[in-house]
Scaffold this motif. Structure first.
Motif, PDB file in Angstrom:
ATOM      1  N   VAL A  11       0.675  -1.066  -0.263  1.00  0.00           N
ATOM      2  CA  VAL A  11       0.243   0.021   0.182  1.00  0.00           C
ATOM      3  C   VAL A  11       0.757   1.228  -0.264  1.00  0.00           C
ATOM      4  O   VAL A  11       1.737   1.369   0.974  1.00  0.00           O
ATOM      5  CB  VAL A  11      -1.284  -0.069   1.125  1.00  0.00           C
ATOM      6  N   TYR A 116      -6.507   2.858  -0.876  1.00  0.00           N
ATOM      7  CA  TYR A 116      -6.102   2.371  -1.620  1.00  0.00           C
ATOM      8  C   TYR A 116      -8.032   1.236  -1.586  1.00  0.00           C
ATOM      9  O   TYR A 116      -7.282   0.309  -2.610  1.00  0.00           O
ATOM     10  CB  TYR A 116      -5.402   0.835  -0.653  1.00  0.00           C
ATOM     11  N   CYS A 120      -9.189  -0.609  -4.675  1.00  0.00           N
ATOM     12  CA  CYS A 120      -9.153  -1.699  -4.459  1.00  0.00           C
ATOM     13  C   CYS A 120     -10.849  -2.691  -6.189  1.00  0.00           C
ATOM     14  O   CYS A 120     -11.859  -2.387  -5.143  1.00  0.00           O
ATOM     15  CB  CYS A 120      -9.422  -2.355  -3.614  1.00  0.00           C
TER      16      CYS A 120
END
Length: 251
Positions: A11, A116, A120
């Motif tokens: 990340v 993130y 995703c």
């Protein structure tokens, strides 16, 4: 329980790269996302197993190594079972690492973890939920207060230092929180004594935050962690029931 797929991921953050564990149902369907904050012992097989169980209930779960500035997990080598005899040596090494994670750094990192998950493919659109253990409960409360538009629910279990008299105590963000909260304190926990429990309850109530705070009588700090001597099966299962109930109500 649904079959799950887990993998190691990186990340990007403002201060480097956090290694993490990402797990989700294996059917390829995007699921509501849960940011899972580790306890002080860090990202290890037991936490991955907990994340797998949560993913099996229908969620995409990210477990970052919040100590990434000090290296990839395991930052400190741990025995398979952490008994009281091993704790002093482990905490001697973990103490400086724990102390170096400032509130400012934690809030920056939270933004990176949330970004993130927003990008995703395995995570559904919309806000996320948080769950945190030990120091992770503090991180969950900080994240709920500093990123209110991204958090629908947050839970913390056997947390510590949630409502101190320091100027950066996370309970001071209560008036910014829009999520529903659940906190389950360990009984006679030095990190979260009655005065802090009362201060947290008062702050959340005054701010009109939907919440429930409970003390698990007889359960020690770390009661959810099956690879430690503090594990309490009854309290751990109670935690699972409370967490899944919170997620069901808020997603």
């Amino acid at each position: 329980m649904t079959a799950v797929q887990g993998t190691a991921v990186d990340v990007p953050t403002e201060d480097g790269t956090a290694d993490a564990y990402l797990v989700h149902p294996g059917d390829g369907v995007p699921r509501p996302a849960v940011l899972f904050y580790m306890d002080a012992f860090g990202l290890r097989p037991h936490l991955r197993a907990m994340a797998d169980r949560l993913a099996g209930a229908g969620y995409t779960v990210l477990v970052p190594n919040v100590f990434y500035r000090h290296g990839r997990a395991p930052v400190v080598e741990l025995p398979e079972f952490i008994d009281p005899a091993a704790r002093p040596e482990i905490f001697e090494r973990l103490g400086p690492i724990f102390s170096s994670l400032t509130t400012e750094a934690a809030v920056r990192d939270a933004g990176a973890y949330l970004r993130y998950l927003e990008r995703c493919p395995a995570a559904a659109d919309g806000p996320v939920a948080l769950t945190g253990y030990c120091l992770g409960a503090r991180l969950a409360l900080l994240t709920a207060g500093s990123h209110p538009d991204r958090v629908a629910a947050a839970a913390g279990f056997h947390g510590g230092q949630l409502a101190t008299d320091e100027p950066d105590s996370p309970h001071l963000l209560a008036d910014r929180i829009t999520a529903e909260l659940y906190f389950a304190h360990a009984d006679q926990d030095q990190g979260m004594p009655p005065e802090q429990q009362e201060r947290l309850e008062a702050a959340l109530t005054a701010a009109g935050v939907r919440h429930r705070c409970e003390v698990y009588e007889g359960a020690r700090h770390g009661y959810t962690q099956a690879d430690t001597a503090a594990y309490d099966e009854d309290a751990a299962e109670r935690h699972w029931a409370a967490l899944l109930d919170l997620l069901k109500r808020t997603f």
